[in-house]
Design a protein around this motif. Structure first.
Motif, PDB file in Angstrom:
ATOM      1  N   UNK A  75     -30.404  10.412  -0.058  1.00  0.00           N
ATOM      2  CA  UNK A  75     -31.226  11.185   0.877  1.00  0.00           C
ATOM      3  C   UNK A  75     -30.939  10.729   2.300  1.00  0.00           C
ATOM      4  N   UNK A  76     -30.636  11.699   3.166  1.00  0.00           N
ATOM      5  CA  UNK A  76     -30.541  11.450   4.607  1.00  0.00           C
ATOM      6  C   UNK A  76     -31.713  12.150   5.273  1.00  0.00           C
ATOM      7  N   UNK A  77     -32.454  11.420   6.105  1.00  0.00           N
ATOM      8  CA  UNK A  77     -33.593  12.005   6.797  1.00  0.00           C
ATOM      9  C   UNK A  77     -33.227  12.334   8.240  1.00  0.00           C
ATOM     10  N   UNK A  78     -33.561  13.559   8.657  1.00  0.00           N
ATOM     11  CA  UNK A  78     -33.385  13.982  10.039  1.00  0.00           C
ATOM     12  C   UNK A  78     -34.751  13.954  10.718  1.00  0.00           C
ATOM     13  N   UNK A  79     -34.794  13.466  11.944  1.00  0.00           N
ATOM     14  CA  UNK A  79     -36.083  13.421  12.619  1.00  0.00           C
ATOM     15  C   UNK A  79     -35.929  13.244  14.119  1.00  0.00           C
ATOM     16  N   UNK A  80     -36.923  13.749  14.846  1.00  0.00           N
ATOM     17  CA  UNK A  80     -36.993  13.516  16.286  1.00  0.00           C
ATOM     18  C   UNK A  80     -37.705  12.207  16.579  1.00  0.00           C
ATOM     19  N   UNK A  81     -38.312  11.598  15.557  1.00  0.00           N
ATOM     20  CA  UNK A  81     -38.997  10.317  15.720  1.00  0.00           C
ATOM     21  C   UNK A  81     -37.950   9.217  15.768  1.00  0.00           C
ATOM     22  N   UNK A  82     -37.998   8.392  16.815  1.00  0.00           N
ATOM     23  CA  UNK A  82     -36.955   7.386  16.964  1.00  0.00           C
ATOM     24  C   UNK A  82     -37.497   5.973  17.084  1.00  0.00           C
TER      25      UNK A  82
END
Length: 230
Positions: A75-82
């Motif tokens: 699983x690769x997670x994409x997010x704007x949370x950094x």
């Protein structure tokens, strides 16, 4: 390669799809979290790419539910949370990698190849198996089975398996976080090195016994795997 992408931003999906076509990757794109999770359950996938913020069901919940159900798909997670805490949370819930928006499609392709490179499948007619046996462990690289003192360990994520296998191949050797990211993750990692710490912490919880912790911190250097000390 067959990849399920659960992402509600259609522009991001279009960009990913364009690169999938170039790489010969078969992608399916779902824009709702709940629908995407149900589609995951009803298909066979080599990789899941999931956004953190989704309508219906968020990406962290999807990761958690998949791992609780013992699925081992990367699983690769994409997010704007950094933030660091967000990254650690995503990894704790079972993501194998974490890509922060905005991201380069080329970088995402590199992550996809690195994550899936070490996931091995064998046919039912395969006659030989790559097996390592130690005093406490029996680990089969091809079937991705792990036994601790004869009991199966079925809760490992793909990256946890890769990390354990690498350490068992190199007992009592000390590795820095940078070395582990390069040799287990398979690429130069440009994010937080706490990725390694999170995976070591999870492995300790899953395989430690009352007499052995197996993973040992070497302060100022990194980690080592040693069955000979408690």
């Amino acid at each position: 390669m067959k990849v399920l992408v659960i992402e509600d931003n259609e522009s991001v999906c279009s960009m990913i799809e364009m690169f999938f076509v170039k790489e010969g990757i078969q992608g399916e794109f779902i824009h709702d979290g709940k629908e995407g999770y149900e589609r995951f359950l009803n298909g066979q996938w080599d990789l899941l790419i999931v956004d953190w913020m989704l309508p219906g069901m968020d990406g962290v919940t999807i990761c958690r539910k998949i791992r609780e159900s013992k699925y081992e798909v990367p699983i690769i997670m994409l997010t704007a949370k950094d933030s660091e805490s967000d990254q650690v949370l995503g990894l704790e819930m079972g993501a194998d990698d974490y890509v922060t928006k905005p991201f380069s499609p080329l970088a995402l392709m590199a992550r996809i190849k690195a994550v899936t490179r070490r996931v091995h499948y064998i046919s039912k007619n395969e006659e030989s198996a790559n097996i390592i046996e130690t005093n406490h462990f029996k680990i089969n690289k091809d079937t991705r089975e792990v036994f601790l003192d004869g009991e199966p360990i079925t809760s490992l994520t793909p990256k946890e398996f890769d990390l354990l296998y690498y350490f068992i191949q190199h007992p009592r050797q000390v590795f820095s976080r940078e070395q582990l990211l390069d040799r287990v993750w398979g690429y130069q990692f440009y994010g937080d090195e706490r990725t390694v710490d999170v995976h070591i912490k999870r492995l300790r919880k899953k395989i430690s016994t009352s007499t052995h912790s197996f993973f040992h911190t070497v302060w100022g250097v990194g980690y080592k795997f040693d069955e000979t000390v408690d």
